[in-house]
Write a protein that holds these residues in place. Sequence first.
Motif, PDB file in Angstrom:
ATOM      1  N   ASP A  38      81.750  25.888  -1.390  1.00 16.35           N
ATOM      2  CA  ASP A  38      82.160  26.741  -2.632  1.00 16.35           C
ATOM      3  C   ASP A  38      81.091  27.149  -3.009  1.00 16.35           C
ATOM      4  O   ASP A  38      81.019  28.175  -3.187  1.00 16.35           O
ATOM      5  N   GLU A  39      80.645  25.802  -3.392  1.00 19.81           N
ATOM      6  CA  GLU A  39      78.782  26.313  -3.061  1.00 19.81           C
ATOM      7  C   GLU A  39      78.376  25.822  -2.044  1.00 19.81           C
ATOM      8  O   GLU A  39      79.135  24.292  -2.112  1.00 19.81           O
ATOM      9  N   VAL A  40      78.137  26.352  -0.671  1.00 17.10           N
ATOM     10  CA  VAL A  40      77.760  25.075  -0.282  1.00 17.10           C
ATOM     11  C   VAL A  40      76.894  24.567  -0.172  1.00 17.10           C
ATOM     12  O   VAL A  40      75.582  24.923  -0.267  1.00 17.10           O
ATOM     13  N   ASP A  56      70.812  24.165  11.519  1.00 17.76           N
ATOM     14  CA  ASP A  56      70.626  26.089  11.280  1.00 17.76           C
ATOM     15  C   ASP A  56      71.762  27.207  11.484  1.00 17.76           C
ATOM     16  O   ASP A  56      71.696  28.191  11.259  1.00 17.76           O
ATOM     17  N   SER A  57      72.740  26.722  12.723  1.00 23.36           N
ATOM     18  CA  SER A  57      73.479  27.982  13.377  1.00 23.36           C
ATOM     19  C   SER A  57      74.813  28.085  11.871  1.00 23.36           C
ATOM     20  O   SER A  57      75.239  29.153  11.765  1.00 23.36           O
ATOM     21  N   ILE A  58      74.752  26.636  11.837  1.00 24.51           N
ATOM     22  CA  ILE A  58      75.963  27.172  10.032  1.00 24.51           C
ATOM     23  C   ILE A  58      75.033  27.711   9.493  1.00 24.51           C
ATOM     24  O   ILE A  58      75.798  28.670   8.486  1.00 24.51           O
ATOM     25  N   LEU A  59      74.220  26.952   9.010  1.00 26.10           N
ATOM     26  CA  LEU A  59      73.446  28.040   7.626  1.00 26.10           C
ATOM     27  C   LEU A  59      73.438  29.222   7.953  1.00 26.10           C
ATOM     28  O   LEU A  59      73.582  30.839   7.438  1.00 26.10           O
ATOM     29  N   THR A  60      72.902  30.024   8.856  1.00 26.25           N
ATOM     30  CA  THR A  60      73.065  31.705   8.611  1.00 26.25           C
ATOM     31  C   THR A  60      73.441  32.341   9.404  1.00 26.25           C
ATOM     32  O   THR A  60      73.908  32.643   8.099  1.00 26.25           O
ATOM     33  N   ILE A  61      75.183  31.527  10.104  1.00 24.96           N
ATOM     34  CA  ILE A  61      76.851  31.944   9.761  1.00 24.96           C
ATOM     35  C   ILE A  61      77.230  32.246   8.100  1.00 24.96           C
ATOM     36  O   ILE A  61      77.622  33.083   8.164  1.00 24.96           O
ATOM     37  N   LEU A  62      77.160  31.366   7.403  1.00 23.60           N
ATOM     38  CA  LEU A  62      76.967  31.226   6.243  1.00 23.60           C
ATOM     39  C   LEU A  62      76.847  32.448   4.868  1.00 23.60           C
ATOM     40  O   LEU A  62      77.287  33.684   5.061  1.00 23.60           O
ATOM     41  N   ARG A  63      74.817  32.544   5.262  1.00 25.81           N
ATOM     42  CA  ARG A  63      74.711  33.742   4.693  1.00 25.81           C
ATOM     43  C   ARG A  63      74.861  34.604   4.953  1.00 25.81           C
ATOM     44  O   ARG A  63      74.715  36.295   4.409  1.00 25.81           O
ATOM     45  N   GLU A  64      75.055  34.796   6.478  1.00 26.11           N
ATOM     46  CA  GLU A  64      75.234  35.916   7.505  1.00 26.11           C
ATOM     47  C   GLU A  64      76.825  36.586   7.064  1.00 26.11           C
ATOM     48  O   GLU A  64      77.016  37.816   6.616  1.00 26.11           O
ATOM     49  N   GLN A  65      78.102  35.662   7.051  1.00 25.48           N
ATOM     50  CA  GLN A  65      79.153  36.542   6.973  1.00 25.48           C
ATOM     51  C   GLN A  65      79.913  35.673   6.065  1.00 25.48           C
ATOM     52  O   GLN A  65      81.220  36.698   5.885  1.00 25.48           O
ATOM     53  N   LYS A  66      79.454  34.685   4.769  1.00 17.98           N
ATOM     54  CA  LYS A  66      80.560  34.652   4.323  1.00 17.98           C
ATOM     55  C   LYS A  66      79.095  34.661   2.330  1.00 17.98           C
ATOM     56  O   LYS A  66      78.833  34.139   2.496  1.00 17.98           O
ATOM     57  N   LYS A  67      79.293  35.541   2.468  1.00 13.83           N
ATOM     58  CA  LYS A  67      78.097  36.491   0.978  1.00 13.83           C
ATOM     59  C   LYS A  67      78.656  36.354  -0.119  1.00 13.83           C
ATOM     60  O   LYS A  67      77.868  36.220  -1.170  1.00 13.83           O
ATOM     61  N   ASN A  68      80.345  35.850  -0.401  1.00 11.27           N
ATOM     62  CA  ASN A  68      80.933  35.403  -1.157  1.00 11.27           C
ATOM     63  C   ASN A  68      80.414  33.748  -2.143  1.00 11.27           C
ATOM     64  O   ASN A  68      81.224  33.680  -2.888  1.00 11.27           O
ATOM     65  N   LYS A  70      77.753  30.808  -2.321  1.00 13.59           N
ATOM     66  CA  LYS A  70      76.217  30.235  -2.457  1.00 13.59           C
ATOM     67  C   LYS A  70      75.834  29.220  -1.422  1.00 13.59           C
ATOM     68  O   LYS A  70      76.650  28.477  -1.630  1.00 13.59           O
ATOM     69  N   VAL A  71      74.869  29.396  -0.586  1.00 16.48           N
ATOM     70  CA  VAL A  71      74.069  28.514  -0.067  1.00 16.48           C
ATOM     71  C   VAL A  71      73.378  27.808  -0.190  1.00 16.48           C
ATOM     72  O   VAL A  71      72.112  28.607  -0.581  1.00 16.48           O
TER      73      VAL A  71
END
Length: 153
Positions: A38-40, A56-68, A70-71
């Motif tokens: 929900d918030e990752v 790092d890859s997962i955090l990057t994917i989340l930040r780039e593709q899952k704008k809805n 919060k990371v």
Amino acid sequence: GPTVDISQEAERKGYSQVLWVTEGLVTEVGTSNKDGVDEVITAPLDGLILPGVTRDSILTILREQKKNLKVSEKTFTIDELAHAVDENRVIEAFGCGTGAIVSPVKAIFYKGKEYEIPINEKFNAGDLTYELNKELTDIQYGRKPHKWSEVLD
């Protein structure tokens, strides 16, 4: 050693990994990072967590593709996590690492109580856990073109 003994005890109780807690702070799942959705939230790189490529890859994917979503990289305690599960605020949880890629957390056993984490029975994982695992493995195996990989003939 001590980590093998703890892992074997967890396995005898029916669990496949150990959630590592240092002075009450959640740090890792087995040899993976622990994330909630929900918030990752993942533990910060403060010397206890390795700055892994998968993390790092997962955090990057989340930040780039899952704008809805919060990371956040911040500390959280096992008591806070258990309380959030009790209040149905944990939508899903997963661990990540080189060998595990992205693996669902279905339950946490803490202080004699099992805290069940919701999963989508269709995927045997949470929806985001499934999506992240698929995205990352598609990139790794060249099924999805991406700047991180190059398919060689």
